[in-house]
Design a protein around this motif. Structure first.
Motif, PDB file in Angstrom:
ATOM      1  N   GLN A  81       6.901  -6.506  15.194  1.00  0.00           N
ATOM      2  CA  GLN A  81       8.511  -6.420  15.256  1.00  0.00           C
ATOM      3  C   GLN A  81       9.019  -5.573  14.337  1.00  0.00           C
ATOM      4  N   ASP A  82       8.590  -5.434  12.875  1.00  0.00           N
ATOM      5  CA  ASP A  82       9.145  -4.388  11.922  1.00  0.00           C
ATOM      6  C   ASP A  82       7.863  -3.464  11.607  1.00  0.00           C
ATOM      7  N   ALA A  83       7.350  -2.766  12.691  1.00  0.00           N
ATOM      8  CA  ALA A  83       6.262  -1.829  12.392  1.00  0.00           C
ATOM      9  C   ALA A  83       5.028  -2.145  11.868  1.00  0.00           C
ATOM     10  N   ALA A  84       5.303  -2.635  10.525  1.00  0.00           N
ATOM     11  CA  ALA A  84       4.013  -3.012   9.632  1.00  0.00           C
ATOM     12  C   ALA A  84       3.028  -1.845   9.558  1.00  0.00           C
ATOM     13  N   LEU A  85       4.008  -0.320   9.183  1.00  0.00           N
ATOM     14  CA  LEU A  85       3.189   0.762   9.222  1.00  0.00           C
ATOM     15  C   LEU A  85       2.252   0.755   7.550  1.00  0.00           C
ATOM     16  N   PHE A  86       1.144   1.265   7.431  1.00  0.00           N
ATOM     17  CA  PHE A  86       0.321   1.337   6.195  1.00  0.00           C
ATOM     18  C   PHE A  86       1.110   2.254   5.371  1.00  0.00           C
ATOM     19  N   PRO A  87       1.662   1.679   4.247  1.00  0.00           N
ATOM     20  CA  PRO A  87       2.764   2.551   3.298  1.00  0.00           C
ATOM     21  C   PRO A  87       1.967   3.505   2.487  1.00  0.00           C
ATOM     22  N   HIS A  88       0.680   3.552   2.495  1.00  0.00           N
ATOM     23  CA  HIS A  88      -0.275   4.502   1.918  1.00  0.00           C
ATOM     24  C   HIS A  88      -0.780   5.748   2.714  1.00  0.00           C
ATOM     25  N   ARG A  89      -0.348   5.662   3.802  1.00  0.00           N
ATOM     26  CA  ARG A  89      -0.825   6.858   4.679  1.00  0.00           C
ATOM     27  C   ARG A  89       0.457   7.489   5.487  1.00  0.00           C
ATOM     28  N   ASP A  90       0.304   8.730   5.678  1.00  0.00           N
ATOM     29  CA  ASP A  90       1.480   9.311   6.213  1.00  0.00           C
ATOM     30  C   ASP A  90       1.240   8.977   7.901  1.00  0.00           C
ATOM     31  N   VAL A  91       2.268   9.814   8.604  1.00  0.00           N
ATOM     32  CA  VAL A  91       2.400   9.438   9.839  1.00  0.00           C
ATOM     33  C   VAL A  91       1.055   9.564  10.669  1.00  0.00           C
ATOM     34  N   ALA A  92       0.305  10.697  10.549  1.00  0.00           N
ATOM     35  CA  ALA A  92      -0.690  11.020  11.299  1.00  0.00           C
ATOM     36  C   ALA A  92      -1.958   9.929  10.675  1.00  0.00           C
ATOM     37  N   GLY A  93      -1.911   9.704   9.539  1.00  0.00           N
ATOM     38  CA  GLY A  93      -2.865   8.634   8.877  1.00  0.00           C
ATOM     39  C   GLY A  93      -2.922   7.232   9.642  1.00  0.00           C
TER      40      GLY A  93
END
Lengths: 322, 526
Positions: A81-93
């Motif tokens: 729902q709210d993306a849950a992107l890995f905060p320690h990696r950039d977009v490509a990561g």
């Protein structure tokens, strides 16, 4: 890839979350799981992804039982729902994470990342820090991340839930175009009727952990399974009559200048105007009118009901919990 | 079954810390219990010791000094908590960081700083003890009460004002009741620290003022009356357990604090003067003892010089070795202690974050049982084969790691909990195996808290005194023990050496803080 849920039940801490849920999604089909909060729709998605073990039933992919296959070997893509992107990696990561843990060589990984970012309209953002992304961008990156390992089934858990207004509508359209392009099997969880109707070939309505109805949007609108489904879809002309209910679809209520009723509310929603009309017998009806020549509040009108738009449905005997 | 395997691995994770605590915490306590209650293999309740005048006096002074210290600490800390939590001004974060400094300083350094600060005659007195306790614990009040205060919705005060409450009425009828749970919580923490305070009292109290904690040391290490020491230890344990129970209950009431979320305003008008005065006075009072310490370490005769520092290279009759050996010993012991604390603390934190509440309570116990109790328990428990550790150098880092363990767990658990479960799920759905999730997601996200926990454990072990003084061998002194020995001897040279060693220890602690904060964190992946 065909996806089948066979009599799935989930109980967490003694509480029944899902009960006897069976669904069949054809290869390339898009199924929307629609329901109020607490209806178990997200849990159903987690069962498909392998993040929640069902206490009963089976999950089949192309006829193969994957109920005991752990999440990381299921080849499903999931957008939170709210993306849950890995905060320690950039977009490509983030986008390249799936290909990386799959052991793909560097150049192929990079190709996958740029391809996925291309698909979601974020080409060239590889080096961006994910914490600086806007809500819509983050959700697109999450989608690209889910697509990069080329999953067989794409799962979306309220992907537009955290967004609002025009942005939400634009992403909704983008999603539909993307689905058309990819020919993926998609299961998409939402509580928004409009979103379910636009993005789902078929819609499964979930209620208190059970499937209330599965149908195409048109069928659902034409013949809701019971009064609760009709109300949940947004119909208000539902009159209880003994152990049955009569549903009059709003577009079957025709309003013209004349006598017999008074307009009590008129709200424009884009091309259509939603009217509330009080008839002389005291009953309130919802109607829709199109165009610009429409009655306004206080106008005296005549009301006709198209018999094709009147549906007789059973009453639902549970508690309405929305 | 998958679920069985998960339960099994969780039990295995908890097994390491539980075994460690059983051997190095529970067993020493059992040893104390046995020594106080069993004579010649028979139960013998030591009523004589319990009802003696000595016990009564010591218990009375322990309670008295802890109560008065707590009251004074609250009085000194509240204005600063108010200024730091309710207002925004330039340099606020620097002041906030500075306020924490005394709290991380070794107790021996704090006590020595007050000897340096106070004039002759007052330097070893009740007043010195109370002041040192206030100095040490103001940070607790500022942190606990301040954090709570900052979270309170400002509109409550605005509402009270529009309802006609004057400034004094608002403070009495709104501020005080709202802050009550935080005040009670801070007070009980400070009370516990003062109740179990060892280094400060043993150094500043001299022979005249003894608490349970220091009397245990006195009886065990000076008079060799292990039974009396053990009975006092039992009383101490009971008192501490009661305090912990009460404070635990108070702390639970803190949970319901509502977050206001508004940004603090800049002070305006008369507030500017009050806030400025509060902050300046507090900082000055906190800086003064440390400055005095540095000045005393540099003063030689009538002038200034580095003589006390250069003297650290030479052997003295106060120690069996040259003082600089103590620095080396401290660094070695602290390294081993930090490694042990991390090795036990990481699985412990994982288990606690996974929902093992009971373990959480268990892990906090060494903190409450007080360092001197642990040291004394070690002395009794590991004196006989097969566990005769008395002559082993490992006994020191083992004792120190037990003291550091609660800090490690406390630093890691919130960080572990903060790793969003959905990040793990997202990684799993993307095809990452459990091992890959640990390596690619959890470890990078935990690099910072791990560095902080390791640094904290190292710093705690460096400054540890209460347990170390019981178990350390005379020819292997640590820096705090060496300082204690120097202070116990007459002569300007010995005092100067103690001051110089304090400055060295302060520098080491500061270096550890900087390294764990800067190098490890900034250098690693974000």
């Amino acid at each position: 890839m065909r996806l089948t849920l066979e009599r799935i039940g989930v109980a967490i801490d003694g509480r029944r979350i899902l009960d006897d849920v069976s669904l069949d999604v054809a290869d390339g089909e898009r199924l929307a799981l629609l329901g109020p909060s607490g209806s178990g729709k997200s849990t159903a998605l987690r069962v498909i992804a392998g993040l929640q073990a069902p206490s009963a039933g089976r999950v089949l992919l192309e006829g193969r039982d994957v109920t005991r296959v752990p999440a990381h070997r299921r080849r499903t893509g999931l957008v939170f729902q709210d993306a849950a992107l890995f905060p320690h990696r950039d977009v490509a990561g983030n986008v390249g994470f799936g290909p990386r843990v799959a052991g793909l060589p560097e150049d192929e990984r990079r190709a996958r990342v740029s391809e996925a970012l291309d698909l979601v309209g974020l080409a060239g953002t590889e080096r961006r820090d994910v914490t600086t992304l806007s809500g819509g961008e983050a959700q697109r990156v999450a989608l690209a991340r889910a697509l990069a390992p080329r999953p067989e089934v794409l799962l979306l858990d309220e992907p537009l839930g955290a967004l609002d207004g025009p942005l939400r509508r634009r992403l909704q359209t983008d999603l539909r175009e993307l689905f058309d392009q990819l020919e993926l099997t998609v299961v998409h969880v939402t509580h928004d009727v409009g979103e379910a109707f636009e993005l789902g070939d078929r819609v499964a309505v979930l209620r208190e952990g059970r499937v209330a109805q599965v149908a195409t949007p048109d069928e659902l609108w034409a013949r809701p399974a019971d009064d609760w489904v009709a109300r949940f879809l947004g119909m208000t002309n539902v009159v209880r009559d003994g152990d049955r209910a009569t549903v009059i679809r709003p577009e079957a209520v025709r309003v013209r200048t004349g006598r017999g009723g008074v307009v009590t509310a008129a709200d424009r929603d884009g091309a259509v105007v939603r009217l509330r009309v009080r008839r002389e017998d005291g009953a309130e009806l919802e109607a829709v009118a199109v165009g610009v020549e429409v009655p306004s509040v206080g106008d005296s009108v005549a009301v006709d009901v198209d018999p094709d738009g009147v549906v007789d449905v059973p009453l639902w005997r549970g508690e309405v919990s929305d | 079954m998958d679920r069985h395997r998960r339960t099994l691995s969780r039990t295995a994770t908890a097994a390491v810390p539980i075994a460690f605590l059983a051997l190095f915490f529970a067993w020493p306590l059992v040893a104390i219990l046995r020594r106080s209650l069993v004579v010649d293999g028979r139960l013998d309740v030591p009523w004589g010791v319990v009802t003696s005048d000595l016990t009564r006096e010591v218990l009375w002074f322990t309670l008295w000094q802890a109560t008065v210290s707590t009251a004074l600490t609250l009085a000194a800390g509240l204005p600063l908590a108010w200024a730091l939590s309710r207002f925004r001004f330039r340099g606020r974060s620097v002041v906030e960081a500075f306020v924490l400094v005394p709290f991380v300083l070794p107790t021996v350094v704090v006590a020595t700083a007050f000897i340096a600060l106070l004039p002759d005659g007052v330097e070893r007195s009740v007043w010195a003890i109370l002041l040192a306790h206030v100095f040490f614990n103001v940070a607790v009040v500022v942190r606990v009460v301040g954090a709570f205060w900052a979270g309170l919705d400002r509109r409550l005060w605005d509402a009270a004002a529009t309802l006609g409450a004057s400034g004094a009425q608002r403070r009495l009828r709104l501020t005080l009741p709202l802050l009550a749970p935080a005040l009670a919580s801070a007070a009980s923490i400070v009370f516990l620290f003062c109740f179990t305070s060892f280094g400060v009292i043993v150094i500043l109290g001299g022979p005249r003022y003894a608490t349970l904690e220091t009397e245990i040391y006195n009886q065990a290490a000076r008079l060799f009356d292990l039974r009396t020491a053990a009975v006092l230890g039992l009383i101490q344990l009971a008192a501490v357990a009661a305090t912990v129970l009460v404070s635990g209950r108070l702390e639970r009431r803190l949970g319901g604090a509502r977050r206001g979320g508004q940004e603090a305003p800049r002070p305006a008008g008369r507030e500017r003067i009050v806030v400025g005065a509060v902050v300046l006075c507090s900082v000055a009072l906190l800086a003064l003892p440390l400055l005095a310490l540095v000045v005393r370490s540099l003063s030689v005769g009538d002038g200034y010089g580095f003589d006390h520092f250069t003297a650290l290279a030479h052997e003295t009759p106060a120690l069996f070795v040259a003082p600089w050996h103590a620095v080396l010993n401290s660094l070695l012991f602290a390294t081993a202690a930090a490694a042990i604390a991390l090795a036990v603390g990481i699985p412990a934190a994982v288990a606690v974050a996974g929902g093992r509440r009971g373990l959480d309570v268990l892990l906090m116990l060494p903190l409450g049982a007080s360092a001197a109790m642990l040291g004394f328990g070690f002395l009794l428990a590991f004196a006989d084969p097969p566990l005769d550790l008395r002559s082993s150098p490992w006994i020191v880092p083992l004792a120190q790691s037990l003291v550091a363990l609660p800090f490690v767990v406390r630093a890691l658990v919130p960080a572990l909990r903060a790793v969003d479960i959905r990040l793990r799920e997202a990684a799993a759905v993307l095809g990452a195996t459990p091992g890959q999730i640990r390596r690619e997601i959890e470890l990078p996200l935990l690099a910072r808290p791990l560095a902080v926990a390791g640094g904290l454990a190292f710093a705690v072990a460096l400054g540890e005194f209460g347990a170390t003084v019981f178990v350390v061998r005379a020819d292997w002194p640590t820096v705090p023990v060496a300082i204690f020995r120097f202070l116990g001897r007459p002569g300007e040279d010995n005092v100067g050496a103690a001051m110089a060693l304090c400055v060295v220890l302060m520098g080491l602690v500061a270096a550890v803080a900087l390294v764990s904060e800067r190098v490890l964190v900034r250098g690693g992946p974000r």
